[in-house]
Motif scaffolding. Sequence first.
Motif, PDB file in Angstrom:
ATOM      1  N   LEU A 138      57.066  34.579  46.401  1.00  0.00           N
ATOM      2  CA  LEU A 138      57.381  35.980  46.107  1.00  0.00           C
ATOM      3  C   LEU A 138      56.724  36.435  44.806  1.00  0.00           C
ATOM      4  O   LEU A 138      56.155  37.529  44.743  1.00  0.00           O
ATOM      5  CB  LEU A 138      58.902  36.180  46.041  1.00  0.00           C
ATOM      6  CG  LEU A 138      59.641  36.092  47.364  1.00  0.00           C
ATOM      7  CD1 LEU A 138      61.149  36.158  47.141  1.00  0.00           C
ATOM      8  CD2 LEU A 138      59.193  37.203  48.302  1.00  0.00           C
ATOM      9  N   VAL A 139      56.804  35.597  43.783  1.00  0.00           N
ATOM     10  CA  VAL A 139      56.182  35.940  42.495  1.00  0.00           C
ATOM     11  C   VAL A 139      54.671  36.064  42.660  1.00  0.00           C
ATOM     12  O   VAL A 139      54.047  37.029  42.186  1.00  0.00           O
ATOM     13  CB  VAL A 139      56.537  34.887  41.421  1.00  0.00           C
ATOM     14  CG1 VAL A 139      55.701  35.072  40.162  1.00  0.00           C
ATOM     15  CG2 VAL A 139      58.017  34.942  41.095  1.00  0.00           C
ATOM     16  N   THR A 140      54.073  35.110  43.355  1.00  0.00           N
ATOM     17  CA  THR A 140      52.627  35.124  43.555  1.00  0.00           C
ATOM     18  C   THR A 140      52.209  36.289  44.438  1.00  0.00           C
ATOM     19  O   THR A 140      51.147  36.892  44.226  1.00  0.00           O
ATOM     20  CB  THR A 140      52.152  33.780  44.132  1.00  0.00           C
ATOM     21  OG1 THR A 140      52.667  32.724  43.317  1.00  0.00           O
ATOM     22  CG2 THR A 140      50.637  33.683  44.160  1.00  0.00           C
ATOM     23  N   SER A 141      53.046  36.671  45.393  1.00  0.00           N
ATOM     24  CA  SER A 141      52.765  37.851  46.224  1.00  0.00           C
ATOM     25  C   SER A 141      52.767  39.123  45.385  1.00  0.00           C
ATOM     26  O   SER A 141      51.928  40.008  45.586  1.00  0.00           O
ATOM     27  CB  SER A 141      53.791  37.970  47.355  1.00  0.00           C
ATOM     28  OG  SER A 141      53.664  36.896  48.250  1.00  0.00           O
ATOM     29  N   ALA A 142      53.695  39.204  44.441  1.00  0.00           N
ATOM     30  CA  ALA A 142      53.740  40.370  43.552  1.00  0.00           C
ATOM     31  C   ALA A 142      52.478  40.438  42.690  1.00  0.00           C
ATOM     32  O   ALA A 142      51.880  41.513  42.520  1.00  0.00           O
ATOM     33  CB  ALA A 142      54.990  40.328  42.680  1.00  0.00           C
ATOM     34  N   VAL A 143      52.055  39.295  42.170  1.00  0.00           N
ATOM     35  CA  VAL A 143      50.823  39.239  41.374  1.00  0.00           C
ATOM     36  C   VAL A 143      49.632  39.639  42.242  1.00  0.00           C
ATOM     37  O   VAL A 143      48.752  40.400  41.807  1.00  0.00           O
ATOM     38  CB  VAL A 143      50.635  37.830  40.761  1.00  0.00           C
ATOM     39  CG1 VAL A 143      49.267  37.679  40.119  1.00  0.00           C
ATOM     40  CG2 VAL A 143      51.740  37.534  39.755  1.00  0.00           C
ATOM     41  N   THR A 144      49.619  39.162  43.479  1.00  0.00           N
ATOM     42  CA  THR A 144      48.556  39.505  44.422  1.00  0.00           C
ATOM     43  C   THR A 144      48.495  41.010  44.633  1.00  0.00           C
ATOM     44  O   THR A 144      47.413  41.611  44.610  1.00  0.00           O
ATOM     45  CB  THR A 144      48.783  38.786  45.769  1.00  0.00           C
ATOM     46  OG1 THR A 144      48.800  37.379  45.534  1.00  0.00           O
ATOM     47  CG2 THR A 144      47.702  39.128  46.776  1.00  0.00           C
ATOM     48  N   ALA A 145      49.653  41.622  44.821  1.00  0.00           N
ATOM     49  CA  ALA A 145      49.711  43.075  45.027  1.00  0.00           C
ATOM     50  C   ALA A 145      49.149  43.826  43.823  1.00  0.00           C
ATOM     51  O   ALA A 145      48.437  44.820  43.982  1.00  0.00           O
ATOM     52  CB  ALA A 145      51.151  43.509  45.306  1.00  0.00           C
ATOM     53  N   ASN A 178      38.519  41.908  41.605  1.00  0.00           N
ATOM     54  CA  ASN A 178      39.976  41.957  41.749  1.00  0.00           C
ATOM     55  C   ASN A 178      40.433  41.559  43.149  1.00  0.00           C
ATOM     56  O   ASN A 178      41.461  40.889  43.299  1.00  0.00           O
ATOM     57  CB  ASN A 178      40.505  43.341  41.357  1.00  0.00           C
ATOM     58  CG  ASN A 178      40.575  43.493  39.860  1.00  0.00           C
ATOM     59  OD1 ASN A 178      41.357  42.838  39.199  1.00  0.00           O
ATOM     60  ND2 ASN A 178      39.707  44.339  39.315  1.00  0.00           N
ATOM     61  N   VAL A 179      39.674  41.926  44.166  1.00  0.00           N
ATOM     62  CA  VAL A 179      40.003  41.477  45.524  1.00  0.00           C
ATOM     63  C   VAL A 179      39.859  39.957  45.602  1.00  0.00           C
ATOM     64  O   VAL A 179      40.707  39.273  46.194  1.00  0.00           O
ATOM     65  CB  VAL A 179      39.119  42.180  46.579  1.00  0.00           C
ATOM     66  CG1 VAL A 179      39.227  41.497  47.929  1.00  0.00           C
ATOM     67  CG2 VAL A 179      39.518  43.652  46.700  1.00  0.00           C
ATOM     68  N   GLY A 180      38.812  39.425  44.994  1.00  0.00           N
ATOM     69  CA  GLY A 180      38.631  37.977  44.978  1.00  0.00           C
ATOM     70  C   GLY A 180      39.795  37.257  44.313  1.00  0.00           C
ATOM     71  O   GLY A 180      40.281  36.229  44.817  1.00  0.00           O
ATOM     72  N   ILE A 181      40.269  37.796  43.201  1.00  0.00           N
ATOM     73  CA  ILE A 181      41.418  37.195  42.511  1.00  0.00           C
ATOM     74  C   ILE A 181      42.665  37.293  43.388  1.00  0.00           C
ATOM     75  O   ILE A 181      43.451  36.333  43.477  1.00  0.00           O
ATOM     76  CB  ILE A 181      41.642  37.871  41.142  1.00  0.00           C
ATOM     77  CG1 ILE A 181      40.453  37.611  40.212  1.00  0.00           C
ATOM     78  CG2 ILE A 181      42.940  37.374  40.504  1.00  0.00           C
ATOM     79  CD1 ILE A 181      40.453  38.460  38.957  1.00  0.00           C
ATOM     80  N   ALA A 182      42.850  38.424  44.059  1.00  0.00           N
ATOM     81  CA  ALA A 182      43.998  38.586  44.951  1.00  0.00           C
ATOM     82  C   ALA A 182      43.940  37.576  46.094  1.00  0.00           C
ATOM     83  O   ALA A 182      44.947  36.933  46.427  1.00  0.00           O
ATOM     84  CB  ALA A 182      44.048  40.010  45.490  1.00  0.00           C
ATOM     85  N   VAL A 183      42.769  37.418  46.681  1.00  0.00           N
ATOM     86  CA  VAL A 183      42.608  36.453  47.785  1.00  0.00           C
ATOM     87  C   VAL A 183      42.870  35.036  47.287  1.00  0.00           C
ATOM     88  O   VAL A 183      43.509  34.231  47.987  1.00  0.00           O
ATOM     89  CB  VAL A 183      41.208  36.594  48.429  1.00  0.00           C
ATOM     90  CG1 VAL A 183      40.917  35.445  49.373  1.00  0.00           C
ATOM     91  CG2 VAL A 183      41.104  37.934  49.151  1.00  0.00           C
ATOM     92  N   LEU A 184      42.422  34.721  46.086  1.00  0.00           N
ATOM     93  CA  LEU A 184      42.700  33.403  45.511  1.00  0.00           C
ATOM     94  C   LEU A 184      44.211  33.166  45.424  1.00  0.00           C
ATOM     95  O   LEU A 184      44.695  32.080  45.740  1.00  0.00           O
ATOM     96  CB  LEU A 184      42.063  33.269  44.132  1.00  0.00           C
ATOM     97  CG  LEU A 184      42.375  31.980  43.374  1.00  0.00           C
ATOM     98  CD1 LEU A 184      41.843  30.758  44.131  1.00  0.00           C
ATOM     99  CD2 LEU A 184      41.786  32.035  41.976  1.00  0.00           C
TER     100      LEU A 184
END
Length: 141
Positions: free
Chosen positions: A53-60, A13-19
């Motif tokens: 913003l949308v991608t930041s929310a997904v990252t969070a 999940n961290v890897g996906i967030a970093v991606l």
Amino acid sequence: MTSTLWTICAAINVGIAVLHIIIILIGERAYRYFGAGEWMATQDGAGSWIPALVTSAVTAVFFVFAAYNLAGAGRLVLPLTMWALLGITAIYLLRGSVVFAVPFMSTQVSAFDLYSSFASLAIGVVHAAAFYTTYIAGRTA
């Protein structure tokens, strides 16, 4: 074993967030390449903050998933851990289950959608194994 599985899930999940952070940094080309849709790519190319913003929310969300995975591993204490982990597992398995519907779809499925569905299914299986060993195995009726 359970702790190891949840730690692997957290790392995924961290890897996906970093991606997703990398996608924000690269911009329009990355949105297009990773299947975010033409609208997101075009908006990013036009200088809109909406895709970031949308991608930041997904990252969070993926960072929250990782935090709950670490809670499953016993490294953090978070509320409703079992229910959150069950929900996260279900999300991945449901997203991955799209691969079983592909042969019955009347529209063409992109290679990215197919590969991401297989990846989600695999990640869901790892989450399910961790959930099973943590919350189900060893319980008696």
